[in-house]
Design an enzyme around this catalytic site. Structure first.
Site, PDB file in Angstrom:
ATOM      1  N   SER A 129       0.918  -1.219  -0.001  1.00 54.70           N
ATOM      2  CA  SER A 129      -0.058   0.080   0.026  1.00 54.70           C
ATOM      3  C   SER A 129       0.828   1.318  -0.124  1.00 54.70           C
ATOM      4  O   SER A 129       1.869   1.232   0.601  1.00 54.70           O
ATOM      5  CB  SER A 129      -1.018   0.063   1.089  1.00 54.70           C
ATOM      6  OG  SER A 129      -1.666  -1.100   1.255  1.00 54.70           O
ATOM      7  N   PRO A 135       5.291   7.741   8.978  1.00 52.51           N
ATOM      8  CA  PRO A 135       4.938   7.232  10.180  1.00 52.51           C
ATOM      9  C   PRO A 135       3.283   7.715  10.688  1.00 52.51           C
ATOM     10  O   PRO A 135       2.696   6.813  11.554  1.00 52.51           O
ATOM     11  CB  PRO A 135       6.084   7.498  11.139  1.00 52.51           C
ATOM     12  CG  PRO A 135       6.949   7.854  10.427  1.00 52.51           C
ATOM     13  CD  PRO A 135       6.544   8.611   9.059  1.00 52.51           C
ATOM     14  N   HIS A 137       0.863   8.168   9.050  1.00 51.94           N
ATOM     15  CA  HIS A 137      -0.412   7.957   8.284  1.00 51.94           C
ATOM     16  C   HIS A 137      -1.646   7.379   9.043  1.00 51.94           C
ATOM     17  O   HIS A 137      -1.378   6.740   9.963  1.00 51.94           O
ATOM     18  CB  HIS A 137      -0.026   6.937   7.156  1.00 51.94           C
ATOM     19  CG  HIS A 137      -0.949   6.760   6.099  1.00 51.94           C
ATOM     20  ND1 HIS A 137      -2.183   6.135   6.102  1.00 51.94           N
ATOM     21  CD2 HIS A 137      -1.200   7.419   4.652  1.00 51.94           C
ATOM     22  CE1 HIS A 137      -2.713   6.269   5.123  1.00 51.94           C
ATOM     23  NE2 HIS A 137      -2.166   6.988   4.150  1.00 51.94           N
ATOM     24  N   LYS A 151       4.651  -3.216   6.787  1.00 56.05           N
ATOM     25  CA  LYS A 151       4.717  -3.468   5.324  1.00 56.05           C
ATOM     26  C   LYS A 151       5.961  -3.123   4.800  1.00 56.05           C
ATOM     27  O   LYS A 151       6.519  -3.730   3.874  1.00 56.05           O
ATOM     28  CB  LYS A 151       3.550  -3.017   4.683  1.00 56.05           C
ATOM     29  CG  LYS A 151       2.182  -3.660   4.788  1.00 56.05           C
ATOM     30  CD  LYS A 151       0.994  -3.112   4.091  1.00 56.05           C
ATOM     31  CE  LYS A 151      -0.422  -3.584   4.339  1.00 56.05           C
ATOM     32  NZ  LYS A 151      -0.550  -5.003   3.450  1.00 56.05           N
TER      33      LYS A 151
END
Length: 255
Positions: A129, A135, A137, A151
């Site tokens: 994604s 950091p 988000h 991820k």
């Protein structure tokens, strides 16, 4: 014939990848990997062509991956809403037991990469994604999971593994028809910080699936990591993406 293992095969995007590969029986032998035989049967009608297992179990992964040239990773932690939010309050989210991003998106993907390297897989295509450079988000706050950070860690592990890779960081996923839009590739969340004029940072799931499948054969997709969005249908001056080598050539290697 290329033997392909698709993990996360019962997910909404993963199932599209499997179904599209199944229509190309002259080119691919596709094996789906999922945890629930019931869900596999519900989506595909039977468990034929599937391996039921757990990405946290390396023995399961090894059995499924033997003889495969390509591994497509579509596994992802999935947050669930905690009940119905009170009026005027934001909903709260949680992850199921053993379903935290650290377990699924880091340890589970690390297991897949380790086993792939051990059995001689030649190319790993990983779907992630956008948003991993930030950091703060909002997705990281869901269930206190830091999902994009885990991820991103798995993506770096793949790059460092020495296996040929393609990392596709998709924008917001749409349940819209595919094959009707111009796709755009970018880097380092540029689309999120400096979006193109009137182009939303989203893409139909089917177009992500098409990108995955075309990345298998294109040498221009090897050892590349990129963000992926689409222009809306009938967007002015847009051209439906058909030249995949050209699209993949527009991006670069590394995170």
């Amino acid at each position: 014939m290329i033997k392909v293992l698709v993990t996360g095969a019962t997910g909404r995007t993963g199932s599209l990848v499997v179904k599209k590969l199944q229509t190309q029986t002259n080119n691919f032998q596709v094996i789906g990997f999922g945890r629930s035989p019931q869900k596999i049967t519900e989506i595909f009608g039977s468990t034929e062509g599937f391996f039921v297992g757990d990405i946290l179990n390396k023995d399961d992964l090894k059995k499924a991956m033997e003889g495969c040239q390509i591994l497509i990773i579509l596994t992802s932690a999935t947050p669930k809403m905690k009940g119905i939010p009170e009026e005027g309050k934001r909903p709260e989210f949680e992850f199921p037991e053993n379903g935290m991003p650290e377990i699924v998106d880091w340890q589970g993907q690390k297991n897949q990469i380790d086993v792939a390297k051990a059995v001689g897989v030649q190319h790993i295509i990983l779907v992630g994604s956008m948003g991993g450079t930030n950091p703060n988000h909002p997705l990281n706050s869901l269930g206190n999971g830091n999902i994009l950070l885990w991820k991103r860690k798995a993506e770096q592990y793949l790059i460092d593994s020495g296996i040929d890779y393609t990392i596709i960081r998709a924008g917001g996923l749409l349940d819209k028809p595919d094959g009707r839009r111009e796709l755009l590739v970018g880097k380092d969340d540029y689309f999120l910080t400096s979006p193109p004029d009137n182009v939303p940072t989203s893409i139909p799931r089917g177009d992500v699936a098409n990108t995955v499948i075309n990345a298998i054969a294109s040498p221009h997709a090897r050892n590349k990591a990129f963000d992926l969005i689409s222009k809306p249908e009938h967007f002015p001056h847009s051209q439906i993406t058909k030249d995949w080598d050209q699209l993949f050539s527009k991006t670069t290697s590394g995170l």
